[in-house]
Every structure is written in C-alpha cells, then in structure tokens.
Design an enzyme around this catalytic site. Structure first.
Site, PDB file in Angstrom:
ATOM      1  N   SER A 198     -35.654 -33.440  24.670  1.00  0.00           N
ATOM      2  CA  SER A 198     -34.845 -32.916  25.920  1.00  0.00           C
ATOM      3  C   SER A 198     -33.468 -32.236  25.453  1.00  0.00           C
ATOM      4  O   SER A 198     -33.050 -31.397  25.855  1.00  0.00           O
ATOM      5  CB  SER A 198     -34.699 -34.133  26.991  1.00  0.00           C
ATOM      6  OG  SER A 198     -33.823 -34.932  26.575  1.00  0.00           O
ATOM      7  N   ALA A 231     -30.815 -41.567  30.147  1.00  0.00           N
ATOM      8  CA  ALA A 231     -31.809 -42.006  28.936  1.00  0.00           C
ATOM      9  C   ALA A 231     -32.997 -41.087  28.888  1.00  0.00           C
ATOM     10  O   ALA A 231     -33.686 -40.163  29.869  1.00  0.00           O
ATOM     11  CB  ALA A 231     -32.409 -43.496  29.665  1.00  0.00           C
ATOM     12  N   PRO A 232     -33.505 -41.097  27.458  1.00  0.00           N
ATOM     13  CA  PRO A 232     -32.758 -41.959  26.247  1.00  0.00           C
ATOM     14  C   PRO A 232     -31.668 -41.357  25.780  1.00  0.00           C
ATOM     15  O   PRO A 232     -31.063 -41.844  24.641  1.00  0.00           O
ATOM     16  CB  PRO A 232     -34.041 -41.850  25.476  1.00  0.00           C
ATOM     17  CG  PRO A 232     -34.659 -40.545  25.818  1.00  0.00           C
ATOM     18  CD  PRO A 232     -34.650 -40.307  27.035  1.00  0.00           C
ATOM     19  N   GLY A 233     -31.110 -40.309  26.213  1.00  0.00           N
ATOM     20  CA  GLY A 233     -29.634 -39.964  25.676  1.00  0.00           C
ATOM     21  C   GLY A 233     -29.816 -38.323  24.977  1.00  0.00           C
ATOM     22  O   GLY A 233     -28.638 -38.115  24.288  1.00  0.00           O
ATOM     23  N   GLY A 234     -30.775 -37.519  24.979  1.00  0.00           N
ATOM     24  CA  GLY A 234     -30.961 -36.401  24.510  1.00  0.00           C
ATOM     25  C   GLY A 234     -29.604 -35.235  24.923  1.00  0.00           C
ATOM     26  O   GLY A 234     -29.120 -34.731  24.135  1.00  0.00           O
ATOM     27  N   ASP A 250     -27.612 -44.142  33.984  1.00  0.00           N
ATOM     28  CA  ASP A 250     -29.073 -44.342  34.021  1.00  0.00           C
ATOM     29  C   ASP A 250     -29.369 -45.894  33.875  1.00  0.00           C
ATOM     30  O   ASP A 250     -28.669 -46.628  32.910  1.00  0.00           O
ATOM     31  CB  ASP A 250     -29.579 -43.532  32.657  1.00  0.00           C
ATOM     32  CG  ASP A 250     -31.076 -43.415  32.922  1.00  0.00           C
ATOM     33  OD1 ASP A 250     -31.880 -44.257  33.453  1.00  0.00           O
ATOM     34  OD2 ASP A 250     -31.588 -42.175  33.181  1.00  0.00           O
ATOM     35  N   ASP A 270     -26.981 -46.368  40.094  1.00  0.00           N
ATOM     36  CA  ASP A 270     -27.673 -45.152  40.683  1.00  0.00           C
ATOM     37  C   ASP A 270     -26.871 -43.855  40.563  1.00  0.00           C
ATOM     38  O   ASP A 270     -25.809 -43.708  40.831  1.00  0.00           O
ATOM     39  CB  ASP A 270     -27.784 -45.425  42.069  1.00  0.00           C
ATOM     40  CG  ASP A 270     -28.564 -44.427  42.835  1.00  0.00           C
ATOM     41  OD1 ASP A 270     -28.855 -43.609  42.454  1.00  0.00           O
ATOM     42  OD2 ASP A 270     -29.011 -45.038  44.087  1.00  0.00           O
ATOM     43  N   ASP A 286     -30.409 -34.269  34.318  1.00  0.00           N
ATOM     44  CA  ASP A 286     -31.842 -33.856  34.020  1.00  0.00           C
ATOM     45  C   ASP A 286     -32.503 -35.095  34.622  1.00  0.00           C
ATOM     46  O   ASP A 286     -33.071 -36.012  33.670  1.00  0.00           O
ATOM     47  CB  ASP A 286     -32.005 -33.887  32.380  1.00  0.00           C
ATOM     48  CG  ASP A 286     -33.359 -33.457  32.303  1.00  0.00           C
ATOM     49  OD1 ASP A 286     -34.027 -32.834  33.259  1.00  0.00           O
ATOM     50  OD2 ASP A 286     -34.224 -33.501  30.972  1.00  0.00           O
ATOM     51  N   LYS A 315     -36.546 -29.664  39.235  1.00  0.00           N
ATOM     52  CA  LYS A 315     -37.866 -29.590  38.956  1.00  0.00           C
ATOM     53  C   LYS A 315     -38.561 -29.020  40.378  1.00  0.00           C
ATOM     54  O   LYS A 315     -38.390 -29.373  41.462  1.00  0.00           O
ATOM     55  CB  LYS A 315     -38.271 -31.131  39.079  1.00  0.00           C
ATOM     56  CG  LYS A 315     -37.479 -31.972  37.938  1.00  0.00           C
ATOM     57  CD  LYS A 315     -37.821 -31.575  36.591  1.00  0.00           C
ATOM     58  CE  LYS A 315     -36.640 -32.749  35.784  1.00  0.00           C
ATOM     59  NZ  LYS A 315     -36.508 -32.280  34.491  1.00  0.00           N
TER      60      LYS A 315
END
Length: 377
Positions: A198, A231-234, A250, A270, A286, A315
């Site tokens: 990502s 998460a996961p941190g891209g 996250d 949150d 994202d 999205k």
C-alpha cells in the site's frame, strides 16, 4: 521550444475520436465522466468500449480540431491517459503489418518526434506487450529512414494503441495534456523496508498531485503527520522517509521498519475519534470505510484547523460510483466553504488503486496585504 517551432505553427491535425485509458471494469465511469466534462448534449458523443477492456473511445458526431471537447487529463478522475486519434487501421495482415502502418504514417500532416506502442492494462492485452516491443523497434527504424520520424525533441508524440493484433489506433499525446508514463503505468519500485505494498499508493499519489519540487516543499523534515488506519504501516513509512514525525492511528499492529521507529508514535485508538493535541502538517488516511464517512472526517479536520493538507482514499460502491464521488466532494466543499476555508481538491483513480479513488485536499493560504505605516507627529 526551438525558434523553428515558434515561427512555424504546428499543423492542425485531424481528430476523429478520443481514446481514454482506464482501470479494467471502470469503462462506464470513465466514459460518463468525460462526457460530463465535455458538457456535451445527449447523443452528441458516442462512447465505445468493451467491458473489462481498460479503454474507452469517444466519437463525436462532428469531427472537430485537436482541441476536441476541451478535455484535460488532470481534471479526469477515472482516465489515466488521453489520446487524440488521427487514424485507425483494421484487419491488418499477419505477415506484413509494417507496410500499412508506414503508409498511414506517410499521410500524417507532419513528422513526429516520438513513437510509442501501447496496449490496454488488462490480462488479455499483456500478450501484446512483447509484440509491441519487437515491432516498435522495427517500425521506428523504418519510420526514421523514411523520414516520418525525427529526432526533434519538440516533435509530436505519436502513440500506436493496439487493442488486438489486427487493429491499431494512431493517436497523438499532446504535450501538457498527457500522462508521461508509458502505458500510463508508473514504474515505482517496491521499497524493501516498507511493510506493505500500500506504500506505493501514497508514493504514486505524491507523484500525480505535485511535482518533485512541490513535494520537497510540502514534505520537510520535522513536520508532523497523522496516518489514520495506519496498520501495517505502508503510508506511515512514506511519511517517515520524508522526515515527518508520525502519529500512526490503528488498533492493529504496525510491522517492519515502522514498528518501534523513533519518528512514529503508534496509538491504538478509533481513527474517527482521535484528535491531535495541536495542528499537524499532514493527514493521510486509507481505511476500508463508507466513503461519505471518510469525507466527513476529512472535512472535520480542516474545519477544526487540525491539518493543512490531506491525502486519503474513498472506497467506492459497486454501483452509482460517480454519484457517490460527487456526494463526497460536496460534503468536503460545503464544509470548508462554510468555514471560509479556501482550498483545492484533486482526485484520481491511481494505477495502484483498486475499487477506490485517491483524493488530495489542500488548504490554500491567502497572502495578506502589508500593513500600511503611518507617520506619527
């Protein structure tokens, strides 16, 4: 630009259609958006596409000049590339494609400076990539020898778009109104240290929405950023490599090099409720969430003065995508306009996007006139 081109205007190339590249499966949105931007009346433009073909061809009733419909690639969300078709060949012979292609080039109004061979970004069209490479080299040599191709850097870029082995569209990619990547696909390397692919989405967004010089000005060491849905941190990794200190929001774990990084503070909170203790320079987001909910969250951050710039994904639903995009944009514009915040909004369905678009909102600063000095007696 050379003196030759300044003193001799380029010929008015005939244009029979516009070719737009898009993500496979988004042909309908690509066509509808372009027709809306052209402000065309019903029936004035015929849109041709094959579902999943990754390409749309717009054919107007009247054949205008090169400024066909006034479409700009920078203003189209679902179009990756815009090409102005000047000729088309069908039923090409398998044993000799070179002769008819060269004959078509001989009929063009002027020589071209670049010759690109491209296909759609689909699994079906991938089989054509090897042919385009081999045939392109052979064609370039023959076209240069025949005088149809010049080494003038100010020359036109002619793109030969191949939907299949028997059909080729001759189209011009106009300078200042085109994607500069071959096939409109960015060649970005996946960084070894990044925790997820990502990261390429945010890297591409920065390339698309700003120049390298602008990016160097907008991302500076010591700035503060927030990554919601980190998460996961891209995306966090992209900000950290540009020198930012990042709040990664996250409930899920960070991975790889961003986990425990000194510039990263991971908060399991949150994302819709988190607010920083003081304003930050950047907000990125994202999350797999309803697009209008994300739009409302982004608007809230700007209205509350918590960020100056934001890049985020929306999205999209399976149906009525353009209507949902318009709805989200209205949420943002109405909130910021209502708060008296001058801003810019850009959006694109990037190559690394899937069922989503990426949006860039920036708060515009207004220069205040200098205070007038008064002479005291």
């Amino acid at each position: 630009m050379s003196n030759q081109h300044r003193n001799h205007p380029r010929p008015n190339w005939p244009c029979s259609a516009i070719i737009l590249y898009c993500r496979a499966g988004f042909e309908s949105e690509c066509a509808e958006e372009a027709i809306q931007m052209a402000h065309a009346e019903e029936g004035e433009i015929k849109a041709e596409w094959k579902a999943g073909g990754g390409m749309v061809r717009l054919v107007p009733k009247r054949i205008p000049h090169m400024g066909l419909l006034g479409l700009k690639i920078s203003g189209l969300i679902f179009s990756r590339q815009i090409l102005f078709e000047v000729a088309m060949l069908t039923d090409l012979p398998e044993k000799d494609r070179l002769t008819p292609v060269l004959d078509a080039m001989s009929k063009l109004p002027s020589r071209v400076g670049e010759l690109w061979l491209e296909t759609a970004d689909t699994n079906e069209a991938k089989s054509l990539s090897g042919f385009c490479r081999r045939f392109g080299e052979k064609l370039a040599d023959a076209a240069f020898e025949a005088g149809y191709l010049t080494d003038d850097p100010d020359g036109h870029r002619l793109v030969l778009f191949w939907p299949d082995m028997k059909t080729v569209h001759f189209a011009l990619a106009k300078h200042g109104n085109r994607n500069e990547w071959p096939n409109a696909i960015p060649r970005l390397r996946m960084p070894f240290e990044a925790p997820s692919r990502s990261t390429l989405k945010l890297a591409e967004a920065i390339h698309v929405f700003m120049t390298d010089q602008e990016a160097n000005q907008r991302f500076k060491e010591g700035m503060r950023g927030v990554d919601i849905g980190a998460a996961p941190g891209g995306w966090t990794w992209q900000l950290v490599t540009r020198g930012l200190k990042v709040f990664a929001i996250d409930n899920g774990p960070l991975k790889g090099s961003v986990q425990g990084h000194p510039q990263v503070k991971h908060l399991r909170q949150d994302g819709f409720k988190f607010r920083p203790d003081k304003p930050v320079d950047w907000l990125v987001c994202d999350m797999v969430e309803q697009p209008v909910r994300v739009a409302n969250l982004m608007a809230t951050w700007f209205v509350e003065g918590l960020t100056r710039e934001a890049i985020f994904n929306l999205k999209l639903p399976m149906k009525k995508r353009l209507a949902e995009v318009a709805r989200c944009f209205n949420v943002i514009h109405e909130a910021l306009d209502g708060a008296g915040i001058k801003h810019s909004l850009q959006a694109k369905q990037l190559y690394h996007d899937r069922e989503e678009i990426t949006v860039y909102v920036r708060k515009m600063t207004v220069d205040r006139p200098p205070r007038q000095r008064t002479n005291k007696r």
